[in-house]
Design an enzyme around this catalytic site. Sequence first.
Site, PDB file in Angstrom:
ATOM      1  N   GLY A  53       0.847  -1.047   0.102  1.00  0.00           N
ATOM      2  CA  GLY A  53       0.060   0.051   0.218  1.00  0.00           C
ATOM      3  C   GLY A  53       0.988   1.393   0.098  1.00  0.00           C
ATOM      4  O   GLY A  53       1.441   1.539  -0.813  1.00  0.00           O
ATOM      5  N   SER A 120       6.550  -4.267  -1.986  1.00  0.00           N
ATOM      6  CA  SER A 120       6.057  -3.020  -2.269  1.00  0.00           C
ATOM      7  C   SER A 120       6.451  -1.960  -1.203  1.00  0.00           C
ATOM      8  O   SER A 120       7.562  -1.958  -0.612  1.00  0.00           O
ATOM      9  CB  SER A 120       4.714  -3.118  -2.954  1.00  0.00           C
ATOM     10  OG  SER A 120       4.508  -1.889  -3.628  1.00  0.00           O
ATOM     11  N   TRP A 121       5.404  -1.505  -0.841  1.00  0.00           N
ATOM     12  CA  TRP A 121       5.233  -0.602   0.513  1.00  0.00           C
ATOM     13  C   TRP A 121       5.918  -1.355   1.657  1.00  0.00           C
ATOM     14  O   TRP A 121       6.691  -1.053   2.424  1.00  0.00           O
ATOM     15  CB  TRP A 121       4.130   0.187   0.804  1.00  0.00           C
ATOM     16  CG  TRP A 121       4.124   0.646   2.377  1.00  0.00           C
ATOM     17  CD1 TRP A 121       3.318  -0.013   3.275  1.00  0.00           C
ATOM     18  CD2 TRP A 121       4.696   1.620   2.964  1.00  0.00           C
ATOM     19  NE1 TRP A 121       3.606   0.640   4.355  1.00  0.00           N
ATOM     20  CE2 TRP A 121       4.358   1.781   4.472  1.00  0.00           C
ATOM     21  CE3 TRP A 121       5.669   2.610   2.152  1.00  0.00           C
ATOM     22  CZ2 TRP A 121       5.131   2.680   5.060  1.00  0.00           C
ATOM     23  CZ3 TRP A 121       6.226   3.564   3.180  1.00  0.00           C
ATOM     24  CH2 TRP A 121       5.884   3.535   4.614  1.00  0.00           C
ATOM     25  N   ASP A 273       8.392  -5.112 -13.863  1.00  0.00           N
ATOM     26  CA  ASP A 273       7.548  -4.066 -12.617  1.00  0.00           C
ATOM     27  C   ASP A 273       7.361  -2.890 -13.082  1.00  0.00           C
ATOM     28  O   ASP A 273       8.221  -2.089 -13.382  1.00  0.00           O
ATOM     29  CB  ASP A 273       8.413  -4.493 -11.347  1.00  0.00           C
ATOM     30  CG  ASP A 273       7.493  -3.896 -10.324  1.00  0.00           C
ATOM     31  OD1 ASP A 273       6.528  -3.201 -10.376  1.00  0.00           O
ATOM     32  OD2 ASP A 273       7.985  -4.510  -8.997  1.00  0.00           O
ATOM     33  N   HIS A 301       4.876  -6.566 -10.830  1.00  0.00           N
ATOM     34  CA  HIS A 301       5.078  -6.306  -9.689  1.00  0.00           C
ATOM     35  C   HIS A 301       4.284  -7.299  -8.397  1.00  0.00           C
ATOM     36  O   HIS A 301       4.751  -7.284  -7.319  1.00  0.00           O
ATOM     37  CB  HIS A 301       4.498  -4.946  -9.293  1.00  0.00           C
ATOM     38  CG  HIS A 301       4.439  -4.195  -8.116  1.00  0.00           C
ATOM     39  ND1 HIS A 301       5.709  -3.736  -7.554  1.00  0.00           N
ATOM     40  CD2 HIS A 301       3.432  -3.971  -7.085  1.00  0.00           C
ATOM     41  CE1 HIS A 301       5.388  -3.430  -6.325  1.00  0.00           C
ATOM     42  NE2 HIS A 301       4.172  -3.415  -5.932  1.00  0.00           N
TER      43      HIS A 301
END
Length: 328
Positions: A53, A120-121, A273, A301
């Site tokens: 996120g 990711s985050w 990605d 991703h």
Amino acid sequence: MDKFSGQKRAGAYLFPPTEPFDARMLDVGDGHQIYVEQCGNPEGAPVVILHGGPGGGCSPAMRRYFDPAQWRVILFDQRGCGRSRPHAEIENNTTWHLVADIERIRAALDIEKWAVFGGSWGATLSLIYAETHPGAVAFLALRGVFLSMQRELDWFYGGGAGHFWPEQWQRFKSLVPEAEHGDLIAAYNRRLFSGDKMLEARFARAWAAWENVLASVSSDGRAGEAPADYARAFARLENHYFTNKGFVEEGQILRDLPRIAHIPGVIVQGRYDMICPPRSAYELSQGWTAGKLHIVRAAGHALSEPGISAELVRVMKDVGAARGRYGI
């Protein structure tokens, strides 16, 4: 089979579904309560999963990347999203609040050291947490690296990714007047926090759709419409964090890599990605000698990319089998 690559679907590489043996709401102060669960083996090697996120929340599928006989798997919904409360709340919600929350969870569960698994985050947060509390981390497993740098935001919200997905990019930016196209994060911020719930929901769904449609290398360009509650939390929290540059200094994660020089780990990165291009994963690997970079050829991703799932399951199975070597 995956229609794009000919690979098996991601689920074929995962362990069978499992249910938590413990689930609780943890009061972390500042008016926030976060959802925490444990599954797998209570005596297994502990691993904490940091979801993406910001605002994505954890899902049952995340439990399945770990052999339940080997691992004690801890998942939680970060402040403001998933089952944590209050929902979509940005007050007292920064990277440093989340780092403190992770330590509260570790203390509450009486864990000395654990593996940290994030994409990711979640990879961003994993790195910042490890650099802040290096003595608590035995192993880092990172996927789809985001370093919270301006160039990464410029790529995704300034038109770079739009060169590959022009139809979706036009749809994303056309919702605001052309005069505001120079800073779409700020333009969306004004609408996501307008106080008009219908307007917020409309822009939240558009924000989520732009990201979701680019997540998989096999995407057909159609993201579908996310549920309003999920999209509102995801978009508001992500926009809040990106407006504030992740609450870190430019280049801070790379600057502080010496703090985790001794921590072994793996970086699993999709070659194609579109959300977090491989440059950041490569730069991270150059500065973190104990971290080994694995580029997955036909992958984007998403955690659910077959090649990425297969590699992460393999790595975590190997680490779980050699837990003594990692001190967990």
